[in-house]
Design a protein around this motif. Structure first.
Motif, PDB file in Angstrom:
ATOM      1  N   THR A   6      17.087   5.217   2.201  1.00 53.18           N
ATOM      2  CA  THR A   6      16.562   6.407   2.860  1.00 53.18           C
ATOM      3  C   THR A   6      15.961   6.008   4.202  1.00 53.18           C
ATOM      4  O   THR A   6      15.740   4.822   4.476  1.00 53.18           O
ATOM      5  CB  THR A   6      15.476   7.072   1.995  1.00 53.18           C
ATOM      6  OG1 THR A   6      14.363   6.183   1.889  1.00 53.18           O
ATOM      7  CG2 THR A   6      15.996   7.417   0.605  1.00 53.18           C
ATOM      8  N   SER A   7      15.680   6.984   5.029  1.00 52.20           N
ATOM      9  CA  SER A   7      15.099   6.684   6.342  1.00 52.20           C
ATOM     10  C   SER A   7      13.701   6.079   6.186  1.00 52.20           C
ATOM     11  O   SER A   7      13.304   5.220   6.976  1.00 52.20           O
ATOM     12  CB  SER A   7      15.055   7.931   7.207  1.00 52.20           C
ATOM     13  OG  SER A   7      14.284   8.927   6.598  1.00 52.20           O
ATOM     14  N   ALA A   8      12.959   6.499   5.180  1.00 47.37           N
ATOM     15  CA  ALA A   8      11.624   5.928   4.932  1.00 47.37           C
ATOM     16  C   ALA A   8      11.737   4.452   4.532  1.00 47.37           C
ATOM     17  O   ALA A   8      10.917   3.623   4.957  1.00 47.37           O
ATOM     18  CB  ALA A   8      10.900   6.708   3.848  1.00 47.37           C
ATOM     19  N   GLN A   9      12.733   4.122   3.726  1.00 45.82           N
ATOM     20  CA  GLN A   9      12.936   2.728   3.322  1.00 45.82           C
ATOM     21  C   GLN A   9      13.352   1.881   4.517  1.00 45.82           C
ATOM     22  O   GLN A   9      12.888   0.750   4.677  1.00 45.82           O
ATOM     23  CB  GLN A   9      13.973   2.649   2.212  1.00 45.82           C
ATOM     24  CG  GLN A   9      13.480   3.217   0.898  1.00 45.82           C
ATOM     25  CD  GLN A   9      14.583   3.354  -0.140  1.00 45.82           C
ATOM     26  OE1 GLN A   9      15.753   3.513   0.194  1.00 45.82           O
ATOM     27  NE2 GLN A   9      14.196   3.333  -1.411  1.00 45.82           N
ATOM     28  N   LYS A  10      14.226   2.417   5.364  1.00 45.31           N
ATOM     29  CA  LYS A  10      14.638   1.679   6.568  1.00 45.31           C
ATOM     30  C   LYS A  10      13.445   1.462   7.493  1.00 45.31           C
ATOM     31  O   LYS A  10      13.292   0.386   8.072  1.00 45.31           O
ATOM     32  CB  LYS A  10      15.751   2.421   7.295  1.00 45.31           C
ATOM     33  CG  LYS A  10      17.088   2.321   6.601  1.00 45.31           C
ATOM     34  CD  LYS A  10      18.162   2.987   7.417  1.00 45.31           C
ATOM     35  CE  LYS A  10      19.510   2.856   6.735  1.00 45.31           C
ATOM     36  NZ  LYS A  10      20.590   3.425   7.534  1.00 45.31           N
ATOM     37  N   ARG A  11      12.613   2.457   7.649  1.00 41.59           N
ATOM     38  CA  ARG A  11      11.422   2.337   8.495  1.00 41.59           C
ATOM     39  C   ARG A  11      10.494   1.256   7.932  1.00 41.59           C
ATOM     40  O   ARG A  11       9.953   0.440   8.680  1.00 41.59           O
ATOM     41  CB  ARG A  11      10.728   3.696   8.570  1.00 41.59           C
ATOM     42  CG  ARG A  11       9.610   3.781   9.554  1.00 41.59           C
ATOM     43  CD  ARG A  11       9.076   5.185   9.781  1.00 41.59           C
ATOM     44  NE  ARG A  11       8.835   5.922   8.544  1.00 41.59           N
ATOM     45  CZ  ARG A  11       9.548   6.988   8.151  1.00 41.59           C
ATOM     46  NH1 ARG A  11      10.558   7.431   8.882  1.00 41.59           N
ATOM     47  NH2 ARG A  11       9.244   7.607   7.030  1.00 41.59           N
ATOM     48  N   ARG A  14      12.078  -2.132   8.668  1.00 44.99           N
ATOM     49  CA  ARG A  14      11.941  -2.470  10.092  1.00 44.99           C
ATOM     50  C   ARG A  14      10.535  -2.995  10.380  1.00 44.99           C
ATOM     51  O   ARG A  14      10.365  -3.935  11.162  1.00 44.99           O
ATOM     52  CB  ARG A  14      12.231  -1.260  10.975  1.00 44.99           C
ATOM     53  CG  ARG A  14      13.692  -0.989  11.189  1.00 44.99           C
ATOM     54  CD  ARG A  14      13.949  -0.037  12.339  1.00 44.99           C
ATOM     55  NE  ARG A  14      13.221   1.218  12.256  1.00 44.99           N
ATOM     56  CZ  ARG A  14      13.662   2.312  11.641  1.00 44.99           C
ATOM     57  NH1 ARG A  14      14.850   2.304  11.064  1.00 44.99           N
ATOM     58  NH2 ARG A  14      12.939   3.407  11.625  1.00 44.99           N
ATOM     59  N   ILE A  77      19.946  -2.552   8.858  1.00 51.52           N
ATOM     60  CA  ILE A  77      18.723  -1.767   8.962  1.00 51.52           C
ATOM     61  C   ILE A  77      18.501  -1.301  10.396  1.00 51.52           C
ATOM     62  O   ILE A  77      18.192  -0.153  10.642  1.00 51.52           O
ATOM     63  CB  ILE A  77      17.495  -2.584   8.489  1.00 51.52           C
ATOM     64  CG1 ILE A  77      17.687  -3.050   7.047  1.00 51.52           C
ATOM     65  CG2 ILE A  77      16.212  -1.790   8.646  1.00 51.52           C
ATOM     66  CD1 ILE A  77      17.927  -1.933   6.063  1.00 51.52           C
ATOM     67  N   ALA A  78      18.657  -2.202  11.349  1.00 47.25           N
ATOM     68  CA  ALA A  78      18.418  -1.861  12.743  1.00 47.25           C
ATOM     69  C   ALA A  78      19.209  -2.805  13.634  1.00 47.25           C
ATOM     70  O   ALA A  78      19.537  -3.925  13.241  1.00 47.25           O
ATOM     71  CB  ALA A  78      16.940  -1.967  13.069  1.00 47.25           C
TER      72      ALA A  78
END
Length: 100
Positions: A6-11, A14, A77-78
């Motif tokens: 999810t975007s929260a997990q990726k954040r 990071r 991830i990024a």
């Protein structure tokens, strides 16, 4: 197949990767079998790594990063400039607990 995050997990990942130094350097030869093996080994040990790509062309960098992530079965991830962050959780005893 890399895991879906999810975007929260990726954040979160990071944020964890911010202070990391690159452990894999992709040189002029590009993505080789030996490089994929080293990346897989580094992911098994650390779970979250930074990869530095030494390529002048943006398309060449993107291709090398995508190829390495696919070959190592890791989640990208990024990507900022020539640095990419990859994540692959361990099958047994994961080091990083992802938020829900």
């Amino acid at each position: 197949m890399p895991i879906a995050l999810t975007s929260a997990q990726k954040r979160y990942l990071r944020g964890l990767a911010h202070d990391l130094k690159p452990v894999i350097l992709v040189g002029g030869k590009g993505v080789t079998d030996g490089l994929v093996a080293e990346t897989t080994s580094a992911l098994q040990i650390h779970e979250l790594i930074k990869v530095k790509v030494a390529a002048e062309d943006r398309e060449a960098r993107d291709l090398a990063i995508a190829t390495l992530a696919d070959a190592a079965d890791a989640a990208l991830i990024a990507r900022i400039g020539n640095i990419a962050v990859m994540f692959k959780p361990r099958a047994d005893k994961p080091l990083i607990a992802l938020p829900r």
